[in-house]
Design an enzyme around this catalytic site. Structure first.
Site, mmCIF file in Angstrom:
data_model
loop_
_atom_site.group_PDB
_atom_site.id
_atom_site.type_symbol
_atom_site.label_atom_id
_atom_site.label_comp_id
_atom_site.label_asym_id
_atom_site.label_seq_id
_atom_site.Cartn_x
_atom_site.Cartn_y
_atom_site.Cartn_z
ATOM 1 N N ASP A 185 -5.883 5.943 -9.008
ATOM 2 C CA ASP A 185 -4.527 6.512 -8.944
ATOM 3 C C ASP A 185 -3.679 5.963 -10.085
ATOM 4 O O ASP A 185 -2.569 5.485 -9.876
ATOM 5 C CB ASP A 185 -3.885 6.204 -7.590
ATOM 6 C CG ASP A 185 -2.611 7.035 -7.361
ATOM 7 O OD1 ASP A 185 -2.448 8.072 -8.043
ATOM 8 O OD2 ASP A 185 -1.798 6.648 -6.512
ATOM 9 N N SER A 195 9.185 4.063 -2.100
ATOM 10 C CA SER A 195 8.505 4.334 -0.843
ATOM 11 C C SER A 195 7.468 5.413 -1.058
ATOM 12 O O SER A 195 7.632 6.297 -1.905
ATOM 13 C CB SER A 195 9.514 4.767 0.220
ATOM 14 O OG SER A 195 8.896 4.894 1.480
ATOM 15 N N LYS A 232 5.593 -5.432 -0.496
ATOM 16 C CA LYS A 232 5.023 -4.131 -0.137
ATOM 17 C C LYS A 232 4.678 -4.142 1.351
ATOM 18 O O LYS A 232 3.755 -4.824 1.776
ATOM 19 C CB LYS A 232 3.788 -3.847 -0.984
ATOM 20 C CG LYS A 232 3.203 -2.459 -0.811
ATOM 21 C CD LYS A 232 2.098 -2.205 -1.827
ATOM 22 C CE LYS A 232 1.589 -0.776 -1.753
ATOM 23 N NZ LYS A 232 0.561 -0.512 -2.791
ATOM 24 N N SER A 255 6.221 0.957 1.814
ATOM 25 C CA SER A 255 7.527 0.849 1.168
ATOM 26 C C SER A 255 7.598 -0.492 0.452
ATOM 27 O O SER A 255 7.036 -1.485 0.924
ATOM 28 C CB SER A 255 8.665 0.945 2.193
ATOM 29 O OG SER A 255 8.720 2.227 2.765
#
Length: 948
Positions: free
Chosen positions: A784, A657, A678, A662
């Protein structure tokens, strides 16, 4: 004098006692200060990357802090602390025990580690304790069930807890829900857990390491509804006394070492709807009484040593049954016709038994049937044309039997069929054209039969991933329409009598991993387009009649990928595959010196030409190509489908999460493959943009090292709130983070990654980034990149995922080029992030460098050791090159002493560390580009493979 002193003291005491308000106010103020200090101590011990606790300041009363709920009566006391799924990290402070009025403590779905404070057991009012899905370790405090008679709900699942179940919890008379699943708990299950004083309604101890028998004296339980002990090391037999618990509705004892027979007493449980005893060592006949529990909806007894037959007539009376799983036993006899009386049946799995006879005709009337698995038995007879009645059928497995006759054309009426396996039978005749037009088919296996004729020309299997029609007697040419199956990954047509050339349309099979065309009569030249396939792992063209030049670049330089044996008319322009040299228009070189010269000159010339060609193609693409939009027909799923797949979005199914979403593990109804779903937290700021960006990226990319969606769902939930989710294939080996830091994960592998695996994963991630940066127009920046966002498939292939923060370097796709609203994770974000630089591919290069350093050292960039100016980059840089053995991850030594041998460090680890250090340089101008990085890691990978 003494009398005066006594008088004064008495006077002051009377004045003080005459004003109880003063006492109460003092006590109230003191307690408020204690609770304020307790909350601040809790905050000081944790990291809060998203600023969830930003409101926790002394300028605001703590009753108005985020996650804190106080009672309505004065003086105000904390009665609830709920900080679920807030990405908090750190240890739980023992000062939480000073919140003496708290009734609910919910800190689940975070990254808390360390022990559960023993002091929590002193909270007198606590009713709900939810600490699931963290990384808590150590033993469950023995005090938890002692002082609070109100404690009713305990959820500590999905942590790293060890030891046994404390006596205080096992004997508590107030607890109704006890969830300790997915930990490392061991020892025997206390018999006191099931005594007559218990109020337990839900017990989940699955996926731990409990051993020994199930307590055999279960009595007086009047509230227990769900008992889940799956996935432990329990032995002994199933206690007959379990049949005395009349309140039970679900029993999960699968994945243990239970032996003996199935107790007849289980049939006494009148409301039992689910019985799962699969994957044990149970033996003997299945009691006839089990087949008459009228309330049963789900019966799973697979992978045991059960014998006997399935009763017929009134002996099989399960009117509400929806799922029947008896596979992998030694059950004999025939399939009873009375099975069809269970008209609600949606799944029947009787595979891998010794069942014989024909398939009863009325089975084809089970119109709700979605999955039918009868493979690896002794069934005979024909497949009835009535199979077309099963309009909801998704999976049909009849392989490894003795079925004969033709494949019914009526199978084409099963428009929802995704998997069909009729292999290893005696089926004859042609392949029905209707079968090859089912657009939902994902896998079709007709191999090892006696099929004849040509492959139908009209193939419309647009979602097909696996096609196996090998070992038949098929003739004619390979149809061109087969090249219009865009997602096919495995193609096997070997051992037939096919002729003609490989269709040019095969150049469209960009997702192909295995192609086996061997042992046919195929002719013509071997096409060059095979070298454009990025996912190809095995190309078998052996024993055909191919002729002419063999391509000398790409895959054709690797004998472990390409098999050309048995093609006597092939030749090569360089020495390869033991093929003769192709004749040239110039004079044939006869002398050894001339041959030697050719071998010296030809390879670099060929490589130079090929490099030039690639450069030209790349330039052309950059001038003319825009980001491709891959249009594929995806499986349609509804909000209800997702609810069922995830057990109604159960916390038990949640595997991770974050602030924006989550991820749940699930299985769509009657599918066999697990999926990762997801679900976006649309109530959270930025979540909708994250969903839209991820959809945009997934729509415009396709690469073997990028996560690929199965489908998505954009709808409304039951309360008419907006609901958005993306469904992915479940990655069987979890995340890279799990492998690099195995001690932090309960279900992580018992050993870390070897050096070879780390090199391959680095190559996979580099390939993905190279594709994003250099093969897409406009380029895509991941933004990311970290080990948690690198997922590992069943074969340890790495796939980069989570594109919610990604950006296309163009305002046309995905928004601005700047750093506005760009996410990232501390430790992996490039230093220029906050210095006004525009977003660039160099940001991903930096993150890749940090990720590579983390893979090689086993240390996070946010490790507590990196303080006072020290960083992961500086640590490794200071040890480079002569002291690397002091900072490298010792798990790599599991490959043997060679992993840390000086030759290995010099040949592979030093170059890898050099790449990592260059990528993680502080200034963007000092970092290499991804194309050069990818080429360098490829060289290291090739050298490593040649040496092992």
């Amino acid at each position: 004098m003494d009398r005066v002193l006594i008088f004064l003291l008495a006077s002051h005491l009377l004045i003080f006692l005459s004003n109880p308000f003063t006492i109460s106010a003092a006590e109230s103020t003191n307690k408020s200060e204690i609770e304020l200090r307790a909350l601040l101590d809790f905050k000081e011990a944790i990291a809060d990357p998203y600023g969830v606790l930003s409101s926790w300041t002394t300028y605001v009363h703590f009753c108005r802090w985020s996650g804190v709920i106080c009672g309505k009566a004065h003086p105000f006391r904390v009665v609830s602390l709920v900080l679920n799924s807030k990405s908090l990290d750190g240890q739980l402070s023992s000062s939480l025990a000073n919140l003496t009025s708290i009734t609910r403590l919910d800190l689940g779905n975070n990254s808390f580690h360390g022990p559960i404070p023993e002091e929590l057991g002193t909270l007198p009012m606590l009713q709900y304790l939810l600490l699931a899905r963290n990384m808590l370790e150590g033993k469950i405090p023995g005090s938890l069930g002692n002082t609070s008679r109100s404690l009713s709900y305990v959820d500590l699942a999905y942590n790293n807890l060890t030891g046994g179940i404390p006596h205080s919890l096992a004997t508590s008379s107030s607890i109704t829900v006890l969830d300790l699943a997915m930990n490392g708990l061991s020892g025997m299950i206390p018999a006191s857990l099931f005594n007559g004083l218990s109020q337990l309604a839900y017990v989940d101890l699955r996926l731990n390491s409990f051993s020994g028998p199930i307590p055999d004296d279960i009595h007086g339980m009047v509230t227990l509804q769900i008992l889940s002990l799956s996935g432990n090391n329990l032995s002994g037999s199933i206690p007959a006394s379990l049949g005395n618990v009349s309140s039970l509705t679900g029993i999960y004892l699968d994945l243990n070492n239970l032996g003996g027979s199935i107790p007849k007493t289980l049939s006494q449980i009148q409301n039992l709807s689910l019985l799962s005893l699969s994957e044990n060592n149970l033996s003997g006949n299945v009691p006839v009484q089990i087949y008459n529990i009228s309330s049963l909806v789900y019966l799973a007894l697979s992978q045991n040593k059960l014998t006997g037959t399935i009763p017929s007539g009134n002996g099989f009376s399960l009117p509400n049954l929806e799922v029947l799983i008896l596979s992998s036993n030694t059950i004999e006899g025939s399939i009873p016709a009375s099975l069809a009386n269970s008209s609600n049946l949606q799944m029947i799995s009787l595979s891998r038994n010794s069942i014989s006879g024909e398939i009863p005709s009325n089975v084809w009337n089970l119109r709700n049937l979605v999955v039918l698995r009868l493979s690896q038995n002794k069934l005979s007879g024909q497949i009835s044309p009535a199979v077309g009645n099963l309009s909801h059928l998704s999976q049909l497995s009849l392989d490894s039997n003795s079925l004969s006759g033709n494949i019914p054309a009526s199978l084409g009426q099963c428009k929802q069929l995704t998997r069909l396996n009729l292999s290893i039978n005696n089926l004859a005749g042609n392949i029905p054209t209707q079968l090859l037009t089912i657009t939902t088919l994902l896998s079709l296996d007709l191999s090892k039969n006696s099929l004849i004729g040509s492959i139908p020309e009209q193939i419309g299997l647009i979602n097909l991933a696996v096609l196996n029609i090998s070992y038949n007697q098929l003739s004619g040419q390979i149809p061109r329409s087969l090249g219009q199956c865009p997602v096919i990954s495995f193609l096997h047509v070997e051992n037939n009598q096919l002729d003609g050339e490989i269709p040019q349309s095969f150049m469209n099979l960009k997702a192909i991993q295995q192609i086996d065309l061997s042992h046919n009569n195929l002719t013509g030249q071997i096409p060059d387009f095979f070298n454009s396939f990025t996912a190809l792992e095995d190309l078998n063209l052996s024993f055909n009649n191919f002729e002419g030049h063999v391509p000398t670049i790409g895959y054709f330089r690797n004998g472990s990928v390409v098999d050309l044996h048995g093609n006597i008319k092939l030749c090569a322009s360089v020495s390869m595959f033991a093929l003769p040299f192709c004749p040239t228009t110039s004079t044939v070189l006869k002398s050894k010196n001339a041959t030697y010269l050719l071998l010296i000159v030809a390879p670099p010339v060929t490589i130079a030409f090929f490099s030039f060609l690639i450069c030209m193609i790349t330039l052309l693409k950059k001038r003319t190509h825009t980001a491709p939009i891959y249009k594929e027909t995806m499986k349609k799923v509804s909000y209800g489908d997702i609810l069922k797949a995830t057990n109604w979005l159960s916390p038990v199914n949640k595997i991770s999460s974050s602030h924006t979403a989550s991820i749940y593990i699930g299985r769509f109804e009657f599918d066999t493959d697990l999926v990762a779903i997801k679900v976006f937290h649309l109530e959270e700021h930025g979540s909708l943009n994250s969903f839209l960006m991820e959809c945009e990226v997934l729509r415009n990319t396709r690469h073997r090292n990028l996560m690929k969606p199965v489908t998505l769902c954009s709808t409304a939930d039951l309360e008419n709130n907006e609901f958005k989710a993306i469904v992915f294939d479940f990655m069987a080996n979890g995340s890279l983070d799990m492998w690099v830091h195995p001690k932090l994960y309960q279900n992580s592998p018992k050993r870390g990654l070897s050096l070879g695996q780390r090199i391959r994963i680095a190559m996979d991630v580099a390939s993905a980034l190279d594709y994003m940066h250099n093969q897409l127009t406009p380029p895509l920046v991941q933004c990311d990149l970290k080990p948690a966002n690198v997922l590992l498939d069943y074969d340890m292939t790495a796939r980069v995922g989570d594109f919610g923060s990604s950006k296309f370097l163009s305002s046309g796709l995905g928004g601005s080029e700047g750093f506005v609203a760009v996410g990232g994770t501390i430790g992996y974000i490039a230093p220029e992030y906050g210095m006004g630089y525009k977003i660039s591919t160099g940001c991903d290069v930096y993150s890749f460098g940090v990720l590579l350093l983390e893979m090689l050292t086993g240390k996070r960039p946010t490790d507590t050791m990196f303080m006072d100016g020290m960083s992961l980059h500086k640590l490794v840089s200071s040890a480079y090159p002569n002291g690397l053995h002091e900072v490298l991850d010792p798990y790599m030594s599991q490959e043997g002493d060679r992993a840390f041998a000086s030759s290995t460090i010099k040949g592979y680890l030093i170059p890898l560390v050099e790449v990592a250090l260059l990528c993680s340089m502080e200034l963007p101008k000092d970092r290499p580009v991804m194309q050069d990085i990818c080429a360098r890691i490829f060289e290291i990978s090739e050298a490593f493979l040649e040496s092992w």
